[in-house]
Design a protein around this motif. Structure first.
Motif, PDB file in Angstrom:
ATOM      1  N   ASP A 102       1.009  -1.245  -0.032  1.00 10.52           N
ATOM      2  CA  ASP A 102       0.016   0.029   0.315  1.00 10.52           C
ATOM      3  C   ASP A 102       0.786   1.136  -0.028  1.00 10.52           C
ATOM      4  N   ASN A 103       2.027   1.274   0.190  1.00  8.29           N
ATOM      5  CA  ASN A 103       2.901   2.424   0.467  1.00  8.29           C
ATOM      6  C   ASN A 103       3.636   2.459  -0.855  1.00  8.29           C
ATOM      7  N   GLU A 104       3.073   3.675  -1.744  1.00  7.14           N
ATOM      8  CA  GLU A 104       3.713   4.200  -2.852  1.00  7.14           C
ATOM      9  C   GLU A 104       5.008   4.361  -2.874  1.00  7.14           C
ATOM     10  N   HIS A 105       5.833   4.838  -1.766  1.00  4.12           N
ATOM     11  CA  HIS A 105       7.129   5.307  -1.728  1.00  4.12           C
ATOM     12  C   HIS A 105       7.950   4.272  -1.825  1.00  4.12           C
ATOM     13  N   ALA A 106       7.504   2.969  -1.227  1.00  2.00           N
ATOM     14  CA  ALA A 106       8.631   1.729  -1.187  1.00  2.00           C
ATOM     15  C   ALA A 106       7.601   0.440  -1.211  1.00  2.00           C
ATOM     16  N   GLN A 107       8.360  -0.654  -1.858  1.00  2.00           N
ATOM     17  CA  GLN A 107       7.875  -1.848  -1.709  1.00  2.00           C
ATOM     18  C   GLN A 107       7.458  -2.623  -0.401  1.00  2.00           C
ATOM     19  N   GLY A 155      11.594  -3.725 -17.623  1.00  2.00           N
ATOM     20  CA  GLY A 155      12.162  -2.690 -18.168  1.00  2.00           C
ATOM     21  C   GLY A 155      11.717  -1.217 -18.364  1.00  2.00           C
ATOM     22  N   GLY A 156      10.536  -1.313 -18.643  1.00  3.29           N
ATOM     23  CA  GLY A 156       9.699  -0.225 -18.956  1.00  3.29           C
ATOM     24  C   GLY A 156       9.221   0.433 -17.807  1.00  3.29           C
ATOM     25  N   LEU A 157       8.703  -0.262 -16.791  1.00  3.90           N
ATOM     26  CA  LEU A 157       8.345  -0.200 -15.393  1.00  3.90           C
ATOM     27  C   LEU A 157       9.442   0.469 -14.671  1.00  3.90           C
ATOM     28  N   THR A 158      10.559  -0.248 -14.474  1.00  8.26           N
ATOM     29  CA  THR A 158      11.831   0.329 -14.011  1.00  8.26           C
ATOM     30  C   THR A 158      12.513   1.690 -14.445  1.00  8.26           C
ATOM     31  N   ALA A 159      12.185   1.925 -15.686  1.00  8.59           N
ATOM     32  CA  ALA A 159      12.604   3.186 -16.217  1.00  8.59           C
ATOM     33  C   ALA A 159      11.595   4.323 -15.882  1.00  8.59           C
ATOM     34  N   TYR A 160      10.346   3.849 -16.120  1.00  9.70           N
ATOM     35  CA  TYR A 160       9.225   4.974 -15.602  1.00  9.70           C
ATOM     36  C   TYR A 160       9.289   5.220 -14.321  1.00  9.70           C
ATOM     37  N   ARG A 161       9.353   4.647 -13.306  1.00  5.70           N
ATOM     38  CA  ARG A 161       9.654   4.814 -11.840  1.00  5.70           C
ATOM     39  C   ARG A 161      10.968   5.818 -11.702  1.00  5.70           C
ATOM     40  N   MET A 173      11.716  -1.344  -9.218  1.00  7.30           N
ATOM     41  CA  MET A 173      10.555  -1.529 -10.427  1.00  7.30           C
ATOM     42  C   MET A 173       9.510  -0.343 -10.287  1.00  7.30           C
ATOM     43  N   GLY A 174       8.529  -0.822  -9.784  1.00  7.77           N
ATOM     44  CA  GLY A 174       7.545   0.104  -9.469  1.00  7.77           C
ATOM     45  C   GLY A 174       6.078  -0.619  -8.854  1.00  7.77           C
ATOM     46  N   SER A 175       5.365   0.475  -8.438  1.00  5.67           N
ATOM     47  CA  SER A 175       3.992  -0.013  -8.070  1.00  5.67           C
ATOM     48  C   SER A 175       3.023  -0.517  -9.093  1.00  5.67           C
ATOM     49  N   ASP A 176       1.840  -1.043  -8.741  1.00  8.57           N
ATOM     50  CA  ASP A 176       0.664  -1.007  -9.862  1.00  8.57           C
ATOM     51  C   ASP A 176       0.390   0.137 -10.395  1.00  8.57           C
ATOM     52  N   ILE A 177       0.375   1.388  -9.436  1.00 11.97           N
ATOM     53  CA  ILE A 177      -0.129   2.555 -10.171  1.00 11.97           C
ATOM     54  C   ILE A 177       1.039   3.061 -11.213  1.00 11.97           C
ATOM     55  N   ASP A 178       2.291   2.843 -10.747  1.00  9.89           N
ATOM     56  CA  ASP A 178       3.333   3.196 -11.589  1.00  9.89           C
ATOM     57  C   ASP A 178       3.163   2.504 -13.124  1.00  9.89           C
ATOM     58  N   PHE A 179       2.797   1.134 -12.942  1.00  7.41           N
ATOM     59  CA  PHE A 179       2.717   0.405 -14.294  1.00  7.41           C
ATOM     60  C   PHE A 179       1.485   0.854 -15.176  1.00  7.41           C
ATOM     61  N   SER A 180       0.539   1.160 -14.438  1.00  6.22           N
ATOM     62  CA  SER A 180      -0.570   1.703 -15.118  1.00  6.22           C
ATOM     63  C   SER A 180      -0.317   3.014 -15.748  1.00  6.22           C
ATOM     64  N   ASP A 181       0.323   3.810 -15.202  1.00 10.53           N
ATOM     65  CA  ASP A 181       0.833   5.140 -15.541  1.00 10.53           C
ATOM     66  C   ASP A 181       1.805   5.129 -16.796  1.00 10.53           C
ATOM     67  N   MET A 182       2.699   4.012 -16.536  1.00 13.45           N
ATOM     68  CA  MET A 182       3.585   3.535 -17.607  1.00 13.45           C
ATOM     69  C   MET A 182       3.023   3.221 -18.900  1.00 13.45           C
ATOM     70  N   LEU A 183       1.723   2.516 -18.723  1.00 12.95           N
ATOM     71  CA  LEU A 183       1.289   2.083 -19.916  1.00 12.95           C
ATOM     72  C   LEU A 183       0.512   3.178 -20.697  1.00 12.95           C
ATOM     73  N   LYS A 184      -0.246   4.111 -20.042  1.00 14.86           N
ATOM     74  CA  LYS A 184      -0.723   5.440 -20.706  1.00 14.86           C
ATOM     75  C   LYS A 184       0.187   6.278 -21.278  1.00 14.86           C
ATOM     76  N   PHE A 185       1.472   6.300 -20.633  1.00 17.49           N
ATOM     77  CA  PHE A 185       2.508   7.327 -21.070  1.00 17.49           C
ATOM     78  C   PHE A 185       2.826   6.610 -22.611  1.00 17.49           C
ATOM     79  N   ILE A 186       3.327   5.335 -22.564  1.00 20.47           N
ATOM     80  CA  ILE A 186       3.859   4.780 -23.784  1.00 20.47           C
ATOM     81  C   ILE A 186       2.804   4.722 -25.023  1.00 20.47           C
ATOM     82  N   GLU A 187       1.454   4.625 -24.380  1.00 19.96           N
ATOM     83  CA  GLU A 187       0.246   4.784 -25.384  1.00 19.96           C
ATOM     84  C   GLU A 187       0.157   6.121 -26.127  1.00 19.96           C
ATOM     85  N   VAL A 188       0.200   7.190 -25.226  1.00 14.61           N
ATOM     86  CA  VAL A 188       0.207   8.620 -25.657  1.00 14.61           C
ATOM     87  C   VAL A 188       1.249   8.960 -26.548  1.00 14.61           C
TER      88      VAL A 188
END
Length: 333
Positions: free
Chosen positions: A93-98, A142-148, A281-296
């Motif tokens: 639940d902590n977006e700051h760290a896993q 790789g995409g998620l790690t780079a995005y975060r 790597m990143g959180s589930d929110i990061d993963f969703s945001d990454m997908l939106k970013f690459i789509e746009v």
């Protein structure tokens, strides 16, 4: 089903093995893998450099495919969906760290280098339609790690000067592409002149060969310093990174392949108010945001080479050599 599993009793440390198709639980789905991608993590497991290693575990964290079967609690409409897999489990639940329970597919849990993989329903996301199977498979870890590292921890702003070190590897490749898409002035470093040339063709302003003793001086003279540096090496390279960071700048590191630095110029760090920031790597929110970013931004992963399952050892050896530029793919369909 065909799978690529760890077997440290063999010379190659991996083998192609026929294992049973996994049985899924009520909240799980079975994905028929079309393509999977390698990460340095897979080769480190092969070399015995990763914790919690177990022989017989299916390797691989990145994969894309079609939902083949669903559990009792999962809507049947999911069958046939083209998906990519989020390999990060139990972020918490902590977006700051896993959380302490955080894990990644491919060790110690069975991963994506197999004809089928089972995951929880919430681990799949729609495959971006504009990407082919190989490109989609290249994206997750790789995409998620780079995005975060770049967007969350690095807080990249349009127009900033960014240095991405070690260009050629998957995460560095994505970081450079994301930074360019976000309007940054991007520079890269590598020990390969060819990789520097490719980065410039992709839009980077320039590149530096970090094998040259005076590369940091060259970079300062050319750029005046960087607002943000994305790095995976650390070790004694940190001194040069501190030297080329602007006052108030940020150094985000998502690995330490060269180990801990022997010396740190603490005075320069505090006087120039430089931020040293760790990232994973990143959180589930990061993963969703990454997908939106690459789509746009219609970002397409750079593919190095594609191997058949039967050429798995050659694929791993390619990763071990460090000569790749972009992602190494293993194709199942």
């Amino acid at each position: 089903m065909k799978s690529i599993v760890l077997n440290t009793t063999l010379e190659d440390k991996i083998e192609i093995s026929e294992i049973e198709i996994p049985k899924i639980g009520p909240d799980e789905v079975l994905v028929k893998i079309h393509a999977a991608a390698l990460n340095h993590r897979d080769e480190w497991c092969r070399q015995g450099l990763y914790p919690g290693l177990k022989n017989g575990i299916v390797m691989g964290s990145d994969g894309a495919g079609v939902v083949f079967e669903v559990g009792a609690d999962v809507d049947q409409s999911n069958i046939g969906r083209e998906v990519i897999i989020n390999p990060a489990n139990h972020w918490g639940d902590n977006e700051h760290a896993q959380s302490k329970d955080f894990s990644i597919l491919g060790m110690p849990e069975n991963g994506t280098l197999a004809e089928y993989v089972k995951v929880k329903l919430d681990r799949i996301q729609p495959k971006p339609e504009y990407l082919n199977w190989e490109e989609a498979a290249a994206l997750p870890l790789g995409g998620l790690t780079a995005y975060r590292a770049l967007m969350v921890q690095g807080r990249l702003q349009k127009g900033e000067k960014v240095l991405v070190t070690g260009f050629g590897g998957g995460v560095a490749q994505f970081a450079a592409q994301y930074a360019l898409a976000n309007g940054a002035e991007v520079y890269v470093s590598s020990s390969s002149e060819n990789k520097l040339e490719v980065a410039i063709k992709l839009g980077a302003k320039g590149g530096f060969n970090y094998k040259k003793e005076d590369w940091a001086k060259e970079a300062l003279e050319l750029t005046g310093g960087f607002d943000l540096i994305i790095d995976s090496a650390m070790g004694d390279t940190l001194g040069n990174l501190i030297q080329v960071t602007k006052p108030g700048g940020r150094i985000v590191f998502y690995g330490a392949t060269k180990g801990n630095p022997k010396e740190v110029d603490a005075r320069k760090i505090f006087w120039n108010q430089i931020h040293l920031i760790g990232s994973t790597m990143g959180s589930d929110i990061d993963f969703s945001d990454m997908l939106k970013f690459i789509e746009v931004n219609k970002i397409t992963p750079v593919i190095d080479q594609i191997f058949s399952v039967e050429k798995a050892v050659a694929a791993f050896d390619r990763m071990k050599s460090g000569q790749q530029l972009g992602k190494i793919i293993v194709k199942f369909v």
